[in-house]
Scaffold this motif. Structure first.
Motif, PDB file in Angstrom:
ATOM      1  N   ILE A 161       0.858  -1.177   0.000  1.00 47.39           N
ATOM      2  CA  ILE A 161       0.000   0.000   0.000  1.00 47.39           C
ATOM      3  C   ILE A 161       0.898   1.231   0.000  1.00 47.39           C
ATOM      4  O   ILE A 161       1.738   1.386   0.881  1.00 47.39           O
ATOM      5  N   GLU A 162       0.722   2.087  -1.007  1.00 49.53           N
ATOM      6  CA  GLU A 162       1.433   3.362  -1.031  1.00 49.53           C
ATOM      7  C   GLU A 162       0.461   4.439  -0.578  1.00 49.53           C
ATOM      8  O   GLU A 162      -0.614   4.588  -1.150  1.00 49.53           O
ATOM      9  N   LEU A 163       0.862   5.166   0.457  1.00 49.94           N
ATOM     10  CA  LEU A 163       0.012   6.199   1.015  1.00 49.94           C
ATOM     11  C   LEU A 163       0.307   7.554   0.373  1.00 49.94           C
ATOM     12  O   LEU A 163       1.356   7.744  -0.242  1.00 49.94           O
ATOM     13  N   LYS A 164      -0.590   8.477   0.554  1.00 48.25           N
ATOM     14  CA  LYS A 164      -0.434   9.812  -0.019  1.00 48.25           C
ATOM     15  C   LYS A 164       0.752  10.566   0.581  1.00 48.25           C
ATOM     16  O   LYS A 164       1.253  11.495  -0.035  1.00 48.25           O
ATOM     17  N   ASN A 165       1.231  10.153   1.747  1.00 50.55           N
ATOM     18  CA  ASN A 165       2.401  10.783   2.351  1.00 50.55           C
ATOM     19  C   ASN A 165       3.697  10.084   1.940  1.00 50.55           C
ATOM     20  O   ASN A 165       4.735  10.264   2.563  1.00 50.55           O
ATOM     21  N   VAL A 213     -10.782  -5.717   4.500  1.00 51.85           N
ATOM     22  CA  VAL A 213     -11.096  -4.463   3.817  1.00 51.85           C
ATOM     23  C   VAL A 213     -12.591  -4.236   3.994  1.00 51.85           C
ATOM     24  O   VAL A 213     -13.365  -5.188   4.023  1.00 51.85           O
ATOM     25  N   ASP A 214     -13.000  -2.974   4.167  1.00 52.36           N
ATOM     26  CA  ASP A 214     -14.422  -2.697   4.324  1.00 52.36           C
ATOM     27  C   ASP A 214     -14.944  -1.876   3.152  1.00 52.36           C
ATOM     28  O   ASP A 214     -14.216  -1.616   2.196  1.00 52.36           O
ATOM     29  N   GLN A 215     -16.216  -1.493   3.220  1.00 54.49           N
ATOM     30  CA  GLN A 215     -16.861  -0.810   2.103  1.00 54.49           C
ATOM     31  C   GLN A 215     -16.268   0.571   1.829  1.00 54.49           C
ATOM     32  O   GLN A 215     -16.442   1.119   0.746  1.00 54.49           O
ATOM     33  N   PHE A 216     -15.523   1.134   2.777  1.00 55.28           N
ATOM     34  CA  PHE A 216     -14.861   2.423   2.584  1.00 55.28           C
ATOM     35  C   PHE A 216     -13.424   2.247   2.108  1.00 55.28           C
ATOM     36  O   PHE A 216     -12.659   3.198   2.035  1.00 55.28           O
ATOM     37  N   LEU A 217     -13.050   1.009   1.818  1.00 57.34           N
ATOM     38  CA  LEU A 217     -11.711   0.606   1.412  1.00 57.34           C
ATOM     39  C   LEU A 217     -10.667   0.877   2.492  1.00 57.34           C
ATOM     40  O   LEU A 217      -9.504   1.101   2.197  1.00 57.34           O
ATOM     41  N   ASN A 218     -11.102   0.852   3.753  1.00 52.05           N
ATOM     42  CA  ASN A 218     -10.164   0.840   4.876  1.00 52.05           C
ATOM     43  C   ASN A 218      -9.524  -0.542   4.886  1.00 52.05           C
ATOM     44  O   ASN A 218     -10.201  -1.549   4.673  1.00 52.05           O
ATOM     45  N   ILE A 219      -8.233  -0.593   5.130  1.00 52.69           N
ATOM     46  CA  ILE A 219      -7.470  -1.829   4.957  1.00 52.69           C
ATOM     47  C   ILE A 219      -6.731  -2.174   6.242  1.00 52.69           C
ATOM     48  O   ILE A 219      -6.139  -1.303   6.881  1.00 52.69           O
ATOM     49  N   ILE A 232      -5.313   1.050   7.831  1.00 56.42           N
ATOM     50  CA  ILE A 232      -5.112   2.191   6.948  1.00 56.42           C
ATOM     51  C   ILE A 232      -6.459   2.706   6.473  1.00 56.42           C
ATOM     52  O   ILE A 232      -7.249   1.945   5.897  1.00 56.42           O
ATOM     53  N   ARG A 233      -6.696   3.972   6.715  1.00 57.62           N
ATOM     54  CA  ARG A 233      -7.935   4.604   6.263  1.00 57.62           C
ATOM     55  C   ARG A 233      -7.905   4.693   4.735  1.00 57.62           C
ATOM     56  O   ARG A 233      -6.911   5.106   4.133  1.00 57.62           O
ATOM     57  N   GLY A 234      -9.001   4.326   4.097  1.00 56.44           N
ATOM     58  CA  GLY A 234      -9.075   4.285   2.645  1.00 56.44           C
ATOM     59  C   GLY A 234      -8.780   5.606   1.963  1.00 56.44           C
ATOM     60  O   GLY A 234      -8.234   5.631   0.861  1.00 56.44           O
ATOM     61  N   SER A 235      -9.092   6.720   2.611  1.00 56.85           N
ATOM     62  CA  SER A 235      -8.901   8.029   1.982  1.00 56.85           C
ATOM     63  C   SER A 235      -7.441   8.447   1.876  1.00 56.85           C
ATOM     64  O   SER A 235      -7.121   9.385   1.160  1.00 56.85           O
ATOM     65  N   VAL A 236      -6.520   7.746   2.550  1.00 60.82           N
ATOM     66  CA  VAL A 236      -5.107   8.103   2.474  1.00 60.82           C
ATOM     67  C   VAL A 236      -4.312   7.185   1.542  1.00 60.82           C
ATOM     68  O   VAL A 236      -3.112   7.352   1.382  1.00 60.82           O
ATOM     69  N   VAL A 237      -4.985   6.251   0.885  1.00 62.26           N
ATOM     70  CA  VAL A 237      -4.317   5.312  -0.012  1.00 62.26           C
ATOM     71  C   VAL A 237      -4.150   5.943  -1.395  1.00 62.26           C
ATOM     72  O   VAL A 237      -5.097   6.474  -1.966  1.00 62.26           O
ATOM     73  N   ARG A 238      -2.925   5.894  -1.907  1.00 65.36           N
ATOM     74  CA  ARG A 238      -2.653   6.356  -3.263  1.00 65.36           C
ATOM     75  C   ARG A 238      -2.710   5.179  -4.239  1.00 65.36           C
ATOM     76  O   ARG A 238      -3.379   5.255  -5.257  1.00 65.36           O
ATOM     77  N   TYR A 239      -1.985   4.107  -3.938  1.00 63.44           N
ATOM     78  CA  TYR A 239      -1.945   2.926  -4.805  1.00 63.44           C
ATOM     79  C   TYR A 239      -1.962   1.664  -3.964  1.00 63.44           C
ATOM     80  O   TYR A 239      -1.486   1.661  -2.836  1.00 63.44           O
ATOM     81  N   VAL A 240      -2.448   0.599  -4.582  1.00 61.80           N
ATOM     82  CA  VAL A 240      -2.336  -0.733  -3.999  1.00 61.80           C
ATOM     83  C   VAL A 240      -1.645  -1.600  -5.041  1.00 61.80           C
ATOM     84  O   VAL A 240      -2.108  -1.705  -6.178  1.00 61.80           O
ATOM     85  N   ARG A 241      -0.516  -2.178  -4.660  1.00 65.48           N
ATOM     86  CA  ARG A 241       0.233  -3.051  -5.569  1.00 65.48           C
ATOM     87  C   ARG A 241       0.091  -4.491  -5.103  1.00 65.48           C
ATOM     88  O   ARG A 241       0.138  -4.765  -3.904  1.00 65.48           O
TER      89      ARG A 241
END
Length: 94
Positions: free
Chosen positions: A17-21, A32-38, A62-71
């Motif tokens: 998981i690559e985060l926005k930071n 994983v949930d419906q908000f893509l929290n992982i 990891i909160r879904g809103s801070v995820v940039r990419y999933v590899r």
């Protein structure tokens, strides 16, 4: 809903998981949930010199809103299931 269903099929697989930071975390996808929290277990970071505070962490949520990419490894992706789900969603959306 398509992405939620897709990520549920990757449970117990190793993902990065690559985060926005710019933090990259690799670990076993537990949920994983419906908000893509992982939730990841047995994690390690790609750049420990830059993020030394993460060396002691073994599990993360990891909160879904801070995820940039999933590899993930391409062998773990069921392309037939993904194509069928995409077609169904496109058909139902019309």
């Amino acid at each position: 809903m398509l992405m939620f269903s897709f990520f549920k099929t990757l449970a117990e697989q190793v993902v990065t998981i690559e985060l926005k930071n710019d933090l990259c975390v690799t670990g076993t996808l537990k949920s994983v949930d419906q908000f893509l929290n992982i939730r990841l277990d047995n994690i390690h970071v790609e750049d420990p010199e830059r993020h030394p505070h993460m060396l002691a962490v073994k599990n993360v949520f990891i909160r879904g809103s801070v995820v940039r990419y999933v590899r993930m490894a391409s062998r773990n992706v069921d392309t037939t299931l993904l194509e069928d789900a995409t077609r169904r969603e496109a058909h139902n959306g019309k």
